[in-house]
Scaffold this active site. Structure first.
Site, PDB file in Angstrom:
ATOM      1  CG  HIS A  10      42.781  42.002  43.272  1.00 41.28           C
ATOM      2  ND1 HIS A  10      44.057  41.565  42.960  1.00 41.28           N
ATOM      3  CD2 HIS A  10      42.831  43.350  43.210  1.00 41.28           C
ATOM      4  CE1 HIS A  10      44.839  42.602  42.713  1.00 41.28           C
ATOM      5  NE2 HIS A  10      44.114  43.702  42.874  1.00 41.28           N
ATOM      6  CG  LEU A  66      36.962  40.534  51.918  1.00 40.85           C
ATOM      7  CD1 LEU A  66      37.975  40.143  52.979  1.00 40.85           C
ATOM      8  CD2 LEU A  66      35.751  39.608  51.950  1.00 40.85           C
ATOM      9  CB  ALA A  67      36.150  47.006  51.288  1.00 45.62           C
ATOM     10  CG  HIS A  71      40.211  46.457  42.092  1.00 52.12           C
ATOM     11  ND1 HIS A  71      40.817  46.645  40.863  1.00 52.12           N
ATOM     12  CD2 HIS A  71      41.221  46.345  42.991  1.00 52.12           C
ATOM     13  CE1 HIS A  71      42.131  46.640  41.006  1.00 52.12           C
ATOM     14  NE2 HIS A  71      42.388  46.465  42.286  1.00 52.12           N
TER      15      HIS A  71
END
Length: 222
Positions: A10, A66-67, A71
């Site tokens: 990110h 993580l998910a 993004h």
């Protein structure tokens, strides 16, 4: 064929975040014996377009998320398309996965947690329903390892807020890959302990390698 890996995160202005990603990239490069580059979808550079510009030939882009929220499902494909590259295979997000749950359990134990003590599972938060489903799945994976049912709470964006559901005797399990503003907020809460972020644990390196190998089969021809 063993194409290079582009590890996409990110991005954060906290210097600890990029350091974790760089260490993870270096460990993955050694483990896989392929060049590993780093790019970011937001906040800092190099951007995905800039990173791809420095890579010749087919490449695997792996989202270090993580998910699978906005993004991963929208932002990353759009940035790859903006690069004009047609030889990029996009891998699966790191989480949820059993490997991450086991690392989180280790981090909790290191923070002083013992079986029977209540855990508050805390994630970054998202407005994307599918990302929240991933977070709930991650909480179930950790809960099974810790012997209790875990309902996710969030640092921001989604509800319930971690600050509203945790108590003085609780231990917080951050569903966060790297340090930054969100982990600092959790560390300020009046609780018994806050585990460290997941980080560049060897199990995460193994997970990156597995995701790379899965995606490698779909790499387009140059």
């Amino acid at each position: 064929m063993n194409p290079p890996l582009l590890l996409v995160a990110h991005g954060t202005r906290d210097p600890g975040g990029p350091r974790v990603i760089e260490r993870l990239a270096a460990a993955a490069a050694e483990h896989l014996d392929v060049p590993v580059h780093v790019g970011y979808v937001d906040v800092i550079g190099p951007t995905v377009v800039e990173a791809l510009d420095g890579i010749t030939g087919p490449v695997v882009a792996l989202p270090a998320f993580l998910a699978a929220g906005y993004h991963v499902r929208t932002d990353l494909p759009e940035q790859i398309a903006a690069s004009g590259r047609a030889d990029v295979a996009v891998g699966t997000a790191l989480g949820p996965s059993p490997e991450l749950a086991e690392v989180m359990r280790e981090r909790l134990v290191a923070a002083g947690w013992r079986p029977g003590r209540r855990i508050a599972f805390s994630a970054a938060g998202s407005s994307d329903a599918r990302a929240l489903d991933d977070v709930r799945a991650a909480a179930r994976l950790l809960g099974r390892r810790c012997g209790q049912w875990l309902t996710p709470s969030f640092v921001t964006t989604a509800a319930p807020a971690t600050a509203e559901v945790c108590g003085p005797g609780d231990f917080i399990a951050p569903y966060l890959l790297a340090p930054g503003l969100f982990h600092r907020r959790l560390a300020e809460l009046p609780v018994a302990g806050v585990a460290e972020p997941i980080g560049d644990h060897p199990a995460v390196v193994e997970l990156v390698a597995r995701r790379y190998r899965q995606a490698r089969r779909a790499v387009p021809a140059a």
